[in-house]
Enzyme design. Structure first.
Site, mmCIF file in Angstrom:
data_model
loop_
_atom_site.group_PDB
_atom_site.id
_atom_site.type_symbol
_atom_site.label_atom_id
_atom_site.label_comp_id
_atom_site.label_asym_id
_atom_site.label_seq_id
_atom_site.Cartn_x
_atom_site.Cartn_y
_atom_site.Cartn_z
ATOM 1 N N HIS A 1 2.400 3.013 -5.167
ATOM 2 C CA HIS A 1 3.750 3.310 -5.673
ATOM 3 C C HIS A 1 3.765 4.359 -4.450
ATOM 4 O O HIS A 1 4.989 4.946 -3.888
ATOM 5 C CB HIS A 1 3.304 4.945 -6.040
ATOM 6 C CG HIS A 1 3.034 4.810 -7.561
ATOM 7 N ND1 HIS A 1 2.856 5.738 -8.862
ATOM 8 C CD2 HIS A 1 2.800 3.127 -8.658
ATOM 9 C CE1 HIS A 1 2.572 4.814 -10.187
ATOM 10 N NE2 HIS A 1 2.287 3.980 -10.097
ATOM 11 N N ILE B 1 8.318 6.632 -1.298
ATOM 12 C CA ILE B 1 7.312 6.821 -2.612
ATOM 13 C C ILE B 1 8.002 7.166 -4.251
ATOM 14 O O ILE B 1 8.864 7.532 -3.822
ATOM 15 C CB ILE B 1 6.749 8.460 -2.177
ATOM 16 C CG1 ILE B 1 6.078 8.906 -1.487
ATOM 17 C CG2 ILE B 1 5.584 8.841 -2.723
ATOM 18 C CD1 ILE B 1 6.400 10.324 -0.261
ATOM 19 N N CYS B 2 7.485 6.204 -4.898
ATOM 20 C CA CYS B 2 7.876 6.816 -5.880
ATOM 21 C C CYS B 2 6.976 7.428 -6.775
ATOM 22 O O CYS B 2 6.235 7.038 -7.841
ATOM 23 C CB CYS B 2 8.012 5.066 -6.762
ATOM 24 S SG CYS B 2 8.220 4.340 -8.005
ATOM 25 N N ALA B 3 7.445 8.712 -7.405
ATOM 26 C CA ALA B 3 6.862 9.517 -7.862
ATOM 27 C C ALA B 3 7.940 10.429 -8.538
ATOM 28 O O ALA B 3 9.091 10.574 -7.442
ATOM 29 C CB ALA B 3 6.320 11.078 -6.756
#
Length: 153
Positions: A85, A92-94
């Site tokens: 992620h 950041i893929c959050a």
């Protein structure tokens, strides 16, 4: 009148100075209310044991109503962790940085969430679309519409 972000960041800074950062989190630079740099380490027996990373928080005048822009610093000294992620450009893929952001979250809670995300990772690998994304990514990850469907890594 001070911006809402100034009031909130003053409070967060005061708490950090009084209590110190949580274990595994370090302060590099919090000289102003526009950009903070913090280090993050994952403690214990994890894939990232012994590695240290640097997070950059950029705050708009609407923080904490609006989420901060949070990226891993990628330069001559720092690299982004290899994680499904986290893109190699530091984005950041959050979901907590996007559609699940809440004003009750703070710099420390974001650091702890990312620390936990790294600690629970079972395989070091880049996101499947890393090369394409990095090639076409906007400067700010806040301009990306990430699809949040995997919280198992």
């Amino acid at each position: 009148m001070a911006a809402i972000s100034t009031k909130r960041l003053t409070k967060e800074l005061r708490e950090l100075q009084a209590n110190g950062p949580p274990t595994g989190i370090g302060i590099v630079s919090i000289d102003n209310f526009e950009c903070w740099l913090l280090t993050i380490e994952v403690l214990g027996n994890t894939l990232y044991e012994g590695e240290k990373f640097c997070l950059r928080f950029r705050f708009s005048p609407s923080y904490p109503i609006e989420s901060p822009e949070v990226t891993f610093v990628v330069d001559d000294k720092w690299a982004a962790p290899v994680h499904p992620h986290i893109y190699s450009n530091g984005h950041i893929c959050a979901s907590i940085l996007g559609n699940e952001w809440s004003p009750v979250l703070s710099v420390v809670s974001v650091c702890l969430t990312i620390q936990s995300m790294l600690a629970s990772c079972t395989k070091k690998q880049k996101p499947q679309d890393n090369d394409r994304y990095v090639l076409h990514a906007p400067l700010s990850p806040k301009k990306t519409r990430f699809h949040y469907d995997d919280d198992t890594v």
